[in-house]
Motif scaffolding. Structure first.
Motif, PDB file in Angstrom:
ATOM      1  N   MET A   1       0.859  -1.171   0.000  1.00 43.74           N
ATOM      2  CA  MET A   1       0.000   0.000   0.000  1.00 43.74           C
ATOM      3  C   MET A   1       0.905   1.234   0.000  1.00 43.74           C
ATOM      4  O   MET A   1       1.838   1.314   0.783  1.00 43.74           O
ATOM      5  CB  MET A   1      -0.894  -0.039   1.242  1.00 43.74           C
ATOM      6  CG  MET A   1      -1.906   1.034   1.265  1.00 43.74           C
ATOM      7  SD  MET A   1      -3.086   0.938   2.650  1.00 43.74           S
ATOM      8  CE  MET A   1      -2.935  -0.663   3.317  1.00 43.74           C
ATOM      9  N   ILE A  11      -2.905   0.403  -4.186  1.00 45.99           N
ATOM     10  CA  ILE A  11      -3.084  -0.787  -3.357  1.00 45.99           C
ATOM     11  C   ILE A  11      -3.065  -2.036  -4.226  1.00 45.99           C
ATOM     12  O   ILE A  11      -3.261  -1.970  -5.435  1.00 45.99           O
ATOM     13  CB  ILE A  11      -4.414  -0.741  -2.570  1.00 45.99           C
ATOM     14  CG1 ILE A  11      -5.592  -0.682  -3.537  1.00 45.99           C
ATOM     15  CG2 ILE A  11      -4.447   0.418  -1.606  1.00 45.99           C
ATOM     16  CD1 ILE A  11      -6.923  -0.934  -2.895  1.00 45.99           C
ATOM     17  N   LEU A  20      -9.791  -1.847   3.164  1.00 47.04           N
ATOM     18  CA  LEU A  20      -9.976  -0.610   2.396  1.00 47.04           C
ATOM     19  C   LEU A  20     -10.950   0.320   3.124  1.00 47.04           C
ATOM     20  O   LEU A  20     -10.710   1.515   3.250  1.00 47.04           O
ATOM     21  CB  LEU A  20     -10.493  -0.920   0.997  1.00 47.04           C
ATOM     22  CG  LEU A  20     -10.720   0.299   0.111  1.00 47.04           C
ATOM     23  CD1 LEU A  20      -9.404   0.968  -0.249  1.00 47.04           C
ATOM     24  CD2 LEU A  20     -11.478  -0.090  -1.151  1.00 47.04           C
ATOM     25  N   VAL A  37     -10.669  -5.978  -3.007  1.00 49.20           N
ATOM     26  CA  VAL A  37     -10.968  -4.727  -3.707  1.00 49.20           C
ATOM     27  C   VAL A  37     -11.107  -4.987  -5.211  1.00 49.20           C
ATOM     28  O   VAL A  37     -11.969  -4.418  -5.866  1.00 49.20           O
ATOM     29  CB  VAL A  37      -9.884  -3.667  -3.419  1.00 49.20           C
ATOM     30  CG1 VAL A  37     -10.175  -2.390  -4.154  1.00 49.20           C
ATOM     31  CG2 VAL A  37      -9.790  -3.407  -1.929  1.00 49.20           C
ATOM     32  N   LEU A  62     -12.560   3.802  -7.673  1.00 50.72           N
ATOM     33  CA  LEU A  62     -11.645   2.687  -7.878  1.00 50.72           C
ATOM     34  C   LEU A  62     -11.190   2.682  -9.333  1.00 50.72           C
ATOM     35  O   LEU A  62     -12.005   2.778 -10.237  1.00 50.72           O
ATOM     36  CB  LEU A  62     -12.341   1.350  -7.585  1.00 50.72           C
ATOM     37  CG  LEU A  62     -13.064   1.210  -6.252  1.00 50.72           C
ATOM     38  CD1 LEU A  62     -13.774  -0.134  -6.171  1.00 50.72           C
ATOM     39  CD2 LEU A  62     -12.099   1.367  -5.098  1.00 50.72           C
ATOM     40  N   VAL A  79      -7.000   4.152  -5.579  1.00 52.73           N
ATOM     41  CA  VAL A  79      -8.251   4.418  -4.872  1.00 52.73           C
ATOM     42  C   VAL A  79      -8.164   5.803  -4.252  1.00 52.73           C
ATOM     43  O   VAL A  79      -7.160   6.161  -3.634  1.00 52.73           O
ATOM     44  CB  VAL A  79      -8.507   3.378  -3.759  1.00 52.73           C
ATOM     45  CG1 VAL A  79      -9.832   3.643  -3.064  1.00 52.73           C
ATOM     46  CG2 VAL A  79      -8.475   1.969  -4.329  1.00 52.73           C
TER      47      VAL A  79
END
Length: 141
Positions: A1, A11, A20, A37, A62, A79
């Motif tokens: 991350m 990420i 998240l 995610v 996203l 993100v």
């Protein structure tokens, strides 16, 4: 991350959805079938994401950034928190995020049409059938 200078994060697509949500301190839709995610993005756009696929889920934007591995799956994502509109009229909470590719728009339209048709069919099925008076009389005798 990795936190980026603009406040967004790079990420891994395999990051759990709960992590998240904790990172951005937001509530995300609960779905028993979605754990990562990358899976959240796939569910939101209705297909396997490719580089550049993007959508908004809850308060987060996203974006599928990079693919990797033998199966060419999305490896990393960007993100960021969605900016709140300055005017309340701009906010359309009931509508899904705009599709980013023409085929996404077509799918969304087909999905909306099927949903409408199902509602209409359910409403028609719930209406009582007309019974003529003669048939009603024979049933009661």
């Amino acid at each position: 991350m990795e936190e980026l200078p603009d406040g967004s994060y790079r990420i891994t697509a395999r990051l759990p959805v709960e992590d998240l949500a904790d990172l951005f301190r937001v509530e995300l839709p609960q779905d028993d079938d979605v754990e990562t995610v990358g899976g959240l993005l796939a569910r939101a756009i209705g297909r396997v994401p490719i580089e550049g696929s993007e959508t908004v889920v809850g308060e987060l934007h996203l974006l599928a950034e990079r693919t990797g591995g033998r199966r060419n799956q999305i490896d990393t994502m960007l993100v960021r928190r969605v900016e709140e509109p300055a005017d309340a009229e701009e906010a359309e909470a009931d509508e899904p995020a705009p599709a980013t590719e023409p085929e996404d728009e077509e799918r969304a339209e087909r999905r909306a049409r099927r949903k409408r048709e199902k509602k209409e069919a359910a409403a028609a099925a719930a209406e009582p059938e007309d019974v003529d008076a003669d048939a009603a009389g024979r049933l009661s005798s």
